[in-house]
Design a protein around this motif. Structure first.
Motif, PDB file in Angstrom:
ATOM      1  N   ASN A 157     -17.889 -11.273  -8.620  1.00  0.00           N
ATOM      2  CA  ASN A 157     -17.909 -11.640  -7.205  1.00  0.00           C
ATOM      3  C   ASN A 157     -18.372 -13.065  -6.950  1.00  0.00           C
ATOM      4  OD1 ASN A 157     -17.109  -9.012  -6.255  1.00  0.00           O
ATOM      5  ND2 ASN A 157     -19.206  -8.297  -6.668  1.00  0.00           N
ATOM      6  N   ILE A 158     -19.177 -13.618  -7.863  1.00  0.00           N
ATOM      7  CA  ILE A 158     -19.764 -14.942  -7.640  1.00  0.00           C
ATOM      8  C   ILE A 158     -19.469 -15.839  -8.832  1.00  0.00           C
ATOM      9  CG2 ILE A 158     -21.901 -16.235  -7.282  1.00  0.00           C
ATOM     10  CD1 ILE A 158     -23.077 -13.756  -5.971  1.00  0.00           C
ATOM     11  N   LEU A 159     -19.013 -17.051  -8.541  1.00  0.00           N
ATOM     12  CA  LEU A 159     -18.783 -18.052  -9.577  1.00  0.00           C
ATOM     13  C   LEU A 159     -19.923 -19.063  -9.522  1.00  0.00           C
ATOM     14  CD1 LEU A 159     -16.771 -19.138 -11.729  1.00  0.00           C
ATOM     15  CD2 LEU A 159     -15.792 -20.550  -9.905  1.00  0.00           C
ATOM     16  N   PRO A 160     -20.695 -19.220 -10.597  1.00  0.00           N
ATOM     17  CA  PRO A 160     -21.790 -20.199 -10.595  1.00  0.00           C
ATOM     18  C   PRO A 160     -21.260 -21.613 -10.380  1.00  0.00           C
ATOM     19  CG  PRO A 160     -21.950 -18.712 -12.479  1.00  0.00           C
ATOM     20  CD  PRO A 160     -20.608 -18.492 -11.868  1.00  0.00           C
ATOM     21  N   PRO A 161     -22.092 -22.514  -9.849  1.00  0.00           N
ATOM     22  CA  PRO A 161     -21.629 -23.891  -9.615  1.00  0.00           C
ATOM     23  C   PRO A 161     -21.272 -24.601 -10.903  1.00  0.00           C
ATOM     24  CG  PRO A 161     -24.014 -23.701  -9.301  1.00  0.00           C
ATOM     25  CD  PRO A 161     -23.493 -22.318  -9.440  1.00  0.00           C
ATOM     26  N   ASN A 162     -20.248 -25.466 -10.796  1.00  0.00           N
ATOM     27  CA  ASN A 162     -19.824 -26.308 -11.916  1.00  0.00           C
ATOM     28  C   ASN A 162     -19.426 -25.504 -13.154  1.00  0.00           C
ATOM     29  OD1 ASN A 162     -22.403 -28.633 -10.969  1.00  0.00           O
ATOM     30  ND2 ASN A 162     -20.300 -28.569 -10.288  1.00  0.00           N
ATOM     31  N   LYS A 163     -18.804 -24.360 -12.919  1.00  0.00           N
ATOM     32  CA  LYS A 163     -18.301 -23.540 -14.017  1.00  0.00           C
ATOM     33  C   LYS A 163     -16.818 -23.251 -13.792  1.00  0.00           C
ATOM     34  CE  LYS A 163     -22.068 -22.571 -16.480  1.00  0.00           C
ATOM     35  NZ  LYS A 163     -22.198 -22.793 -17.951  1.00  0.00           N
ATOM     36  N   ILE A 164     -16.012 -23.489 -14.814  1.00  0.00           N
ATOM     37  CA  ILE A 164     -14.590 -23.182 -14.753  1.00  0.00           C
ATOM     38  C   ILE A 164     -14.401 -21.688 -14.999  1.00  0.00           C
ATOM     39  CG2 ILE A 164     -12.369 -23.504 -15.906  1.00  0.00           C
ATOM     40  CD1 ILE A 164     -13.082 -25.873 -14.260  1.00  0.00           C
ATOM     41  N   PRO A 165     -13.764 -20.972 -14.088  1.00  0.00           N
ATOM     42  CA  PRO A 165     -13.552 -19.540 -14.320  1.00  0.00           C
ATOM     43  C   PRO A 165     -12.482 -19.317 -15.390  1.00  0.00           C
ATOM     44  CG  PRO A 165     -12.411 -20.211 -12.326  1.00  0.00           C
ATOM     45  CD  PRO A 165     -13.176 -21.409 -12.810  1.00  0.00           C
ATOM     46  N   VAL A 166     -12.865 -18.644 -16.443  1.00  0.00           N
ATOM     47  CA  VAL A 166     -11.911 -18.266 -17.493  1.00  0.00           C
ATOM     48  C   VAL A 166     -11.637 -16.786 -17.262  1.00  0.00           C
ATOM     49  CG1 VAL A 166     -11.460 -18.190 -19.962  1.00  0.00           C
ATOM     50  CG2 VAL A 166     -12.898 -20.009 -19.012  1.00  0.00           C
ATOM     51  N   ASN A 167     -10.557 -16.521 -16.580  1.00  0.00           N
ATOM     52  CA  ASN A 167     -10.319 -15.197 -16.007  1.00  0.00           C
ATOM     53  C   ASN A 167      -9.496 -14.323 -16.943  1.00  0.00           C
ATOM     54  OD1 ASN A 167     -10.031 -13.021 -14.291  1.00  0.00           O
ATOM     55  ND2 ASN A 167      -9.629 -14.285 -12.497  1.00  0.00           N
ATOM     56  N   ASP A 168     -10.074 -13.184 -17.304  1.00  0.00           N
ATOM     57  CA  ASP A 168      -9.343 -12.169 -18.065  1.00  0.00           C
ATOM     58  C   ASP A 168      -8.582 -11.287 -17.076  1.00  0.00           C
ATOM     59  OD1 ASP A 168      -8.414 -10.101 -19.605  1.00  0.00           O
ATOM     60  OD2 ASP A 168     -10.388  -9.293 -20.101  1.00  0.00           O
ATOM     61  N   VAL A 169      -7.282 -11.558 -16.939  1.00  0.00           N
ATOM     62  CA  VAL A 169      -6.456 -10.787 -16.000  1.00  0.00           C
ATOM     63  C   VAL A 169      -5.518  -9.852 -16.758  1.00  0.00           C
ATOM     64  CG1 VAL A 169      -6.568 -12.433 -14.092  1.00  0.00           C
ATOM     65  CG2 VAL A 169      -4.843 -12.741 -15.881  1.00  0.00           C
ATOM     66  N   SER A 170      -5.884  -9.511 -17.978  1.00  0.00           N
ATOM     67  CA  SER A 170      -5.003  -8.711 -18.826  1.00  0.00           C
ATOM     68  C   SER A 170      -4.653  -7.363 -18.195  1.00  0.00           C
ATOM     69  CB  SER A 170      -5.640  -8.501 -20.202  1.00  0.00           C
ATOM     70  OG  SER A 170      -6.923  -7.903 -20.088  1.00  0.00           O
ATOM     71  N   GLU A 186      -6.094 -17.204 -37.023  1.00  0.00           N
ATOM     72  CA  GLU A 186      -4.688 -17.514 -37.219  1.00  0.00           C
ATOM     73  C   GLU A 186      -3.858 -16.261 -36.956  1.00  0.00           C
ATOM     74  OE1 GLU A 186      -3.662 -19.492 -40.768  1.00  0.00           O
ATOM     75  OE2 GLU A 186      -5.149 -21.081 -40.536  1.00  0.00           O
ATOM     76  N   ASN A 187      -2.572 -16.478 -36.709  1.00  0.00           N
ATOM     77  CA  ASN A 187      -1.655 -15.368 -36.449  1.00  0.00           C
ATOM     78  C   ASN A 187      -2.245 -14.402 -35.427  1.00  0.00           C
ATOM     79  OD1 ASN A 187       0.258 -16.374 -38.201  1.00  0.00           O
ATOM     80  ND2 ASN A 187      -0.533 -15.238 -39.946  1.00  0.00           N
ATOM     81  N   GLN A 188      -2.482 -14.912 -34.249  1.00  0.00           N
ATOM     82  CA  GLN A 188      -3.105 -14.120 -33.200  1.00  0.00           C
ATOM     83  C   GLN A 188      -2.204 -14.058 -31.970  1.00  0.00           C
ATOM     84  OE1 GLN A 188      -6.408 -16.065 -31.114  1.00  0.00           O
ATOM     85  NE2 GLN A 188      -6.063 -17.884 -32.377  1.00  0.00           N
ATOM     86  N   VAL A 189      -2.238 -12.918 -31.305  1.00  0.00           N
ATOM     87  CA  VAL A 189      -1.550 -12.750 -30.033  1.00  0.00           C
ATOM     88  C   VAL A 189      -2.545 -12.163 -29.038  1.00  0.00           C
ATOM     89  CG1 VAL A 189       0.745 -12.445 -31.030  1.00  0.00           C
ATOM     90  CG2 VAL A 189      -0.717 -10.440 -30.650  1.00  0.00           C
ATOM     91  N   GLY A 190      -2.255 -12.374 -27.760  1.00  0.00           N
ATOM     92  CA  GLY A 190      -3.145 -11.848 -26.743  1.00  0.00           C
ATOM     93  C   GLY A 190      -2.674 -12.228 -25.355  1.00  0.00           C
ATOM     94  N   ASN A 191      -3.557 -12.055 -24.392  1.00  0.00           N
ATOM     95  CA  ASN A 191      -3.261 -12.380 -23.001  1.00  0.00           C
ATOM     96  C   ASN A 191      -3.826 -13.765 -22.689  1.00  0.00           C
ATOM     97  OD1 ASN A 191      -4.007  -9.267 -23.234  1.00  0.00           O
ATOM     98  ND2 ASN A 191      -2.477  -9.472 -21.624  1.00  0.00           N
ATOM     99  N   TYR A 192      -3.022 -14.592 -22.039  1.00  0.00           N
ATOM    100  CA  TYR A 192      -3.507 -15.926 -21.694  1.00  0.00           C
ATOM    101  C   TYR A 192      -4.524 -15.847 -20.561  1.00  0.00           C
ATOM    102  CZ  TYR A 192      -0.120 -18.328 -24.651  1.00  0.00           C
ATOM    103  OH  TYR A 192       0.594 -18.801 -25.731  1.00  0.00           O
ATOM    104  N   PHE A 228      -4.685  -8.990 -32.858  1.00  0.00           N
ATOM    105  CA  PHE A 228      -4.726  -8.941 -31.402  1.00  0.00           C
ATOM    106  C   PHE A 228      -6.061  -9.507 -30.951  1.00  0.00           C
ATOM    107  CE2 PHE A 228      -5.879  -6.811 -27.377  1.00  0.00           C
ATOM    108  CZ  PHE A 228      -4.844  -7.299 -26.594  1.00  0.00           C
ATOM    109  N   ASN A 229      -6.006 -10.648 -30.288  1.00  0.00           N
ATOM    110  CA  ASN A 229      -7.198 -11.338 -29.806  1.00  0.00           C
ATOM    111  C   ASN A 229      -7.058 -11.417 -28.297  1.00  0.00           C
ATOM    112  OD1 ASN A 229      -9.454 -12.904 -29.495  1.00  0.00           O
ATOM    113  ND2 ASN A 229      -8.483 -14.799 -30.175  1.00  0.00           N
ATOM    114  N   LYS A 230      -7.649 -10.475 -27.621  1.00  0.00           N
ATOM    115  CA  LYS A 230      -7.357 -10.194 -26.213  1.00  0.00           C
ATOM    116  C   LYS A 230      -7.241 -11.438 -25.348  1.00  0.00           C
ATOM    117  CE  LYS A 230      -9.027  -7.447 -22.296  1.00  0.00           C
ATOM    118  NZ  LYS A 230     -10.118  -6.584 -21.796  1.00  0.00           N
ATOM    119  N   GLN A 231      -8.123 -12.410 -25.552  1.00  0.00           N
ATOM    120  CA  GLN A 231      -8.133 -13.572 -24.663  1.00  0.00           C
ATOM    121  C   GLN A 231      -7.771 -14.877 -25.366  1.00  0.00           C
ATOM    122  OE1 GLN A 231     -12.180 -12.198 -23.002  1.00  0.00           O
ATOM    123  NE2 GLN A 231     -11.296 -13.378 -21.327  1.00  0.00           N
ATOM    124  N   LEU A 232      -7.299 -14.802 -26.594  1.00  0.00           N
ATOM    125  CA  LEU A 232      -6.877 -15.996 -27.332  1.00  0.00           C
ATOM    126  C   LEU A 232      -7.943 -17.086 -27.287  1.00  0.00           C
ATOM    127  CD1 LEU A 232      -3.145 -16.147 -26.172  1.00  0.00           C
ATOM    128  CD2 LEU A 232      -3.972 -15.535 -28.438  1.00  0.00           C
TER     129      LEU A 232
END
Length: 539
Positions: free
Chosen positions: A133-146, A176-182, A167-171
């Motif tokens: 619900n809250i994003l701290p100041p000066n932080k880029i949200p790295v959103n897991d929307v998988s 190496e040789n990894q797939v996941g959700n961007y 399988f690396n959920k968030q890449l």
């Protein structure tokens, strides 16, 4: 105008962070100059709105490259952000750190070690999901929307599992040789750019002045220093004289362009343009790298986002869903799944970046509308580009009637190693697309069928259809001296006492994946280095 200590040119992903850090950590007066307008347009705020900015004349430079000899002499469209937030306000919002192997050539000092780079990523990121619900100041949200991604991605991941890809959920790691959700820079259903995170909180600070819709015409040079900037602001040409210095954050195209126009660059080339030479810096504009990619389109009987975005009923439902609770396709990026794989790589790291998108569309070039047109059939995309292309291009000047324009020449496929990576990608797609989990959802290919074409046919198709993935970098690369690059590890331009560069142009090499995350990382790290120097010299 001489009441500013520092002038920052460019309010993109880099310039917003640099401005924030200088304002927060010093008492210096800063002027931030942006060529484009503010970033309050709904086409920027709504994540899927980036399709509407693809040719937007007011917030996009709408560049074209020089004709590419190895792409059937095509001029490649080169969108670049001209707005607060820069290209981070018009991109697909993918957040990709890159791999640890990408930064081996960055280690010019302990500041640029992988350990410090990784720590900097950790400092600027904040992991979020649909429960945050809250994003701290000066932080880029790295959103897991998988959880919000289309169900068709399961087929992609099941196929990848058959190939023993991790399988690396968030890449996020360097497997190496990894797939996941961007991951994406989206929070509460809105785009969350560097401008929103770093510039908005300081926008009313008394030490910060922002000029939008303002063009920097020239840097005036004297005695190894930049003494003033000639700018066009509110239709008036005026001079700005920073007391301490100037930071260029205009990106991999406009930063070298401005330097060259100001007589800072390769002396022989500047002579050809009759531009007086202030400093012979032979690598300005050189070493341009970019990701060159291609999408393979497939029709499927399975319902995809083509229905949600390509039909009136689907669009209405999607719009209502977004307006009601900021969910659905309009709250996401079209780039959903993918990964990094080593498929017959010549290097000890992955050579192919993958995209798996639950939608197909056509791009209408050189027209205002439509910009991106969703296909009427249900379909999906398997896209790819080389992770670390070796071809080196350049940004030069091109004379126009009254001025110079940037000449962008990526020189795609000029290095044979990039052809090798293409053949590797073709071989991978042939094998991957015939996997049982994909065969069961593929009705037919669109335009070309990789499994029925040989390498030469696929190469011909690639040369006719490939385009930039919009990641230009390296044109003022960081180096030990002026004979191998443009700026030092302290971000100072070699040969100039009070000029720094902080943007994608300083990257020693391109990273695997989308480069907005590396640009934000290097900007935060660079800010610390510059501020340390400012505090030591200008107490």
């Amino acid at each position: 105008m001489d009441n500013f200590d520092i002038v920052i040119v460019g309010a993109g992903s880099a310039g917003c962070i640099v401005s924030n850090q200088i304002i927060k950590n010093t008492n210096l007066k800063v002027l931030l100059i942006e060529a484009g307008p503010g970033d309050n347009s709904p086409t920027i705020q709504v994540p899927l709105g980036y399709g509407m900015t693809f040719y937007h004349k007011k917030m996009n430079w709408n560049f074209y490259s020089e004709a590419q000899k190895n792409l059937n002499n095509r001029e490649i469209y080169y969108p670049r952000g001209k707005v607060l937030g820069g290209s981070g306000s018009i991109n697909a919002m993918i957040y990709a750190r890159g791999l640890s192997s990408d930064f081996q050539n960055w280690n010019l000092s302990s500041d640029w070690s992988w350990k410090n780079i990784k720590a900097t990523y950790d400092q600027i990121e904040f992991t979020v999901n649909d429960k945050t619900n809250i994003l701290p100041p000066n932080k880029i949200p790295v959103n897991d929307v998988s959880k919000k991604h289309h169900l068709i991605l399961r087929n992609f991941f099941d196929a990848a599992n058959d190939f023993k890809f991790n399988f690396n959920k968030q890449l996020k790691t360097s497997l190496e040789n990894q797939v996941g959700n961007y991951n994406v820079n989206i929070f509460n259903g809105f785009r969350t750019s560097s401008s929103k995170v770093f510039l908005k909180p300081i926008i009313k600070h008394p030490n910060l002045t922002i000029f939008t819709k303002t063009e920097v015409l020239k840097l005036n040079y004297e005695n190894n220093k930049i003494i003033s900037l000639k700018i066009k602001h509110k239709n008036k040409v005026i001079s700005v004289k920073p007391k301490i210095g100037t930071i260029l954050s205009s990106g991999a195209i406009m930063t070298p362009y401005l330097l060259l126009k100001s007589g800072i660059g390769n002396a022989e080339e500047l002579n050809n343009y009759n531009i007086p030479i202030n400093l012979h810096s032979p690598h300005i504009g050189k070493n341009l790298q970019d990701h060159l990619g291609l999408d393979y389109l497939y029709k499927t009987s399975m319902m995809t986002l083509n229905y949600d975005l390509g039909t009136w009923s689907g669009r209405i439902k999607s719009i209502l869903k977004y307006l009601y609770n900021r969910t659905g396709p309009f709250a996401l990026s079209l780039n959903q799944g993918g990964g990094y794989i080593n498929w017959n790589s010549l290097d000890p790291y992955p050579n192919i970046q993958l995209y798996f998108n639950p939608l197909t569309y056509s791009v209408s070039y050189k027209k205002n509308r439509p910009l991106l047109k969703t296909d009427k059939f249900n379909g999906f995309i398997i896209g790819f580009n080389s992770c670390r292309p070796k071809s080196l291009g350049e940004v030069k000047l091109r004379a126009s009637k009254t001025d110079y324009l940037p000449s962008i020449d990526p020189k795609y496929l000029s290095d044979e190693r990039d052809i090798h990576d293409l053949y590797s990608a073709f071989d991978f797609i042939r094998n991957f697309s015939t996997n049982r989990h994909l065969k069961e959802i593929i009705d037919s290919s669109v335009n070309i069928t990789p499994i029925n074409a040989n390498n030469e046919e696929l190469l011909g198709h690639f040369k006719s259809n490939a385009g930039t993935v919009y990641h230009p970098c390296g044109t003022c690369r960081m180096s030990k001296d002026i004979n191998s690059g443009v700026v030092s590890e302290k971000l100072k331009v070699h040969g100039i006492k009070n000029l720094w560069i902080v943007d994608a142009s300083i990257m020693p090499n391109i990273t695997s994946g989308n480069i907005n995350a590396p640009v934000m990382m290097l900007s935060y790290l660079s800010s610390k280095i510059i501020i340390e120097e400012l505090k030591q010299k200008y107490k």
